[in-house]
Design a protein around this motif. Sequence first.
Motif, PDB file in Angstrom:
ATOM      1  N   HIS A  72     -39.406   7.932 -39.956  1.00  0.00           N
ATOM      2  CA  HIS A  72     -39.316   8.871 -38.829  1.00  0.00           C
ATOM      3  C   HIS A  72     -37.558   8.365 -38.201  1.00  0.00           C
ATOM      4  O   HIS A  72     -36.832   9.259 -38.337  1.00  0.00           O
ATOM      5  N   ASP A 129     -39.651  14.633 -37.766  1.00  0.00           N
ATOM      6  CA  ASP A 129     -38.984  14.844 -36.510  1.00  0.00           C
ATOM      7  C   ASP A 129     -37.612  15.350 -36.473  1.00  0.00           C
ATOM      8  O   ASP A 129     -37.242  15.863 -35.611  1.00  0.00           O
ATOM      9  N   TYR A 159     -34.727  13.203 -36.214  1.00  0.00           N
ATOM     10  CA  TYR A 159     -33.973  12.409 -35.182  1.00  0.00           C
ATOM     11  C   TYR A 159     -32.590  12.481 -35.725  1.00  0.00           C
ATOM     12  O   TYR A 159     -32.069  12.321 -36.786  1.00  0.00           O
ATOM     13  N   LEU A 219     -37.639  19.383 -35.994  1.00  0.00           N
ATOM     14  CA  LEU A 219     -38.143  20.139 -34.917  1.00  0.00           C
ATOM     15  C   LEU A 219     -37.079  21.075 -34.318  1.00  0.00           C
ATOM     16  O   LEU A 219     -36.312  20.950 -33.744  1.00  0.00           O
ATOM     17  N   SER A 226     -36.394  21.586 -30.665  1.00  0.00           N
ATOM     18  CA  SER A 226     -35.617  20.329 -30.055  1.00  0.00           C
ATOM     19  C   SER A 226     -34.114  20.438 -30.405  1.00  0.00           C
ATOM     20  O   SER A 226     -33.381  20.072 -29.497  1.00  0.00           O
ATOM     21  N   PRO A 283     -38.295  15.473 -28.290  1.00  0.00           N
ATOM     22  CA  PRO A 283     -39.685  15.947 -28.438  1.00  0.00           C
ATOM     23  C   PRO A 283     -40.574  15.575 -27.353  1.00  0.00           C
ATOM     24  O   PRO A 283     -40.262  14.465 -26.631  1.00  0.00           O
ATOM     25  N   TRP A 284     -41.634  16.210 -27.325  1.00  0.00           N
ATOM     26  CA  TRP A 284     -42.597  16.073 -26.275  1.00  0.00           C
ATOM     27  C   TRP A 284     -43.197  14.660 -26.148  1.00  0.00           C
ATOM     28  O   TRP A 284     -43.610  14.058 -25.199  1.00  0.00           O
ATOM     29  N   TYR A 285     -43.562  14.029 -27.252  1.00  0.00           N
ATOM     30  CA  TYR A 285     -44.177  12.789 -27.228  1.00  0.00           C
ATOM     31  C   TYR A 285     -43.160  11.709 -26.956  1.00  0.00           C
ATOM     32  O   TYR A 285     -43.594  10.514 -26.288  1.00  0.00           O
ATOM     33  N   CYS A 286     -41.825  11.923 -27.089  1.00  0.00           N
ATOM     34  CA  CYS A 286     -40.815  11.018 -26.398  1.00  0.00           C
ATOM     35  C   CYS A 286     -40.761  11.145 -24.798  1.00  0.00           C
ATOM     36  O   CYS A 286     -40.680  10.217 -24.318  1.00  0.00           O
TER      37      CYS A 286
END
Length: 217
Positions: free
Chosen positions: A43, A107, A109, A132, A135, A142-145
């Motif tokens: 990730h 993702d 990043y 993503l 983003s 990201p929403w989970y971050c």
Amino acid sequence: MGQRGMSVRKAAKNAAKKVFVASGILRFAHKLAAPAAVILRYHSIQNRPEQYASTIGCDSIHATSIFERHMELIARRFSAVSMDDVALFLKGEKSLPQRAVAITFDDGYKDNFRFAAPILNRFGIPGTFYVLVDSVDRSKAPWYCLLRHAFWTSRRPNWRDPATGTIHDLTNSQARDEAFLNAAEVCAKSSAPAREELIQNAARSLDPEPFPNESDL
């Protein structure tokens, strides 16, 4: 060699075999011996993972030095392939080399470009990056971050789950992580607009610290 020496040697072999079986190394080796590829999924790659504990989460981060050691080992002892190679293999249009390994990143990043790509290039290893798009377009985390940061930096002692009414303790890291995972499970099953509303409500009720620069992720 005497009878006792042979018994000791046999016992040592049996003990070593049990260790290998328990560790899963033999299963991994068997997969590499067959016409197949092992896919390693990463990730985030960071020089200082602890700086992103409340956003990306340390469980999703590999230190740059460790990732470099992984790639050095793959370049030396395995056959690095791309996901295109794997796709063609699955269609029966291409064979794979022995001990094939494909490297992927979820993702997308920014650190994948900053830290991972130069290491991959140095060792001649192809990588597949799943990005993503939303983003990137909005320079938004990201929403989970966003959700993890809200729970991990919350200044509240507890949180009431609006879906179940359950009150979660937030006074220790284990409880915060459990509450975050419960909220993340609900968000993952929700539509994008509903998820956005859930995250905004969580942020308001949790009173977290300001989120770091989102475009940095």
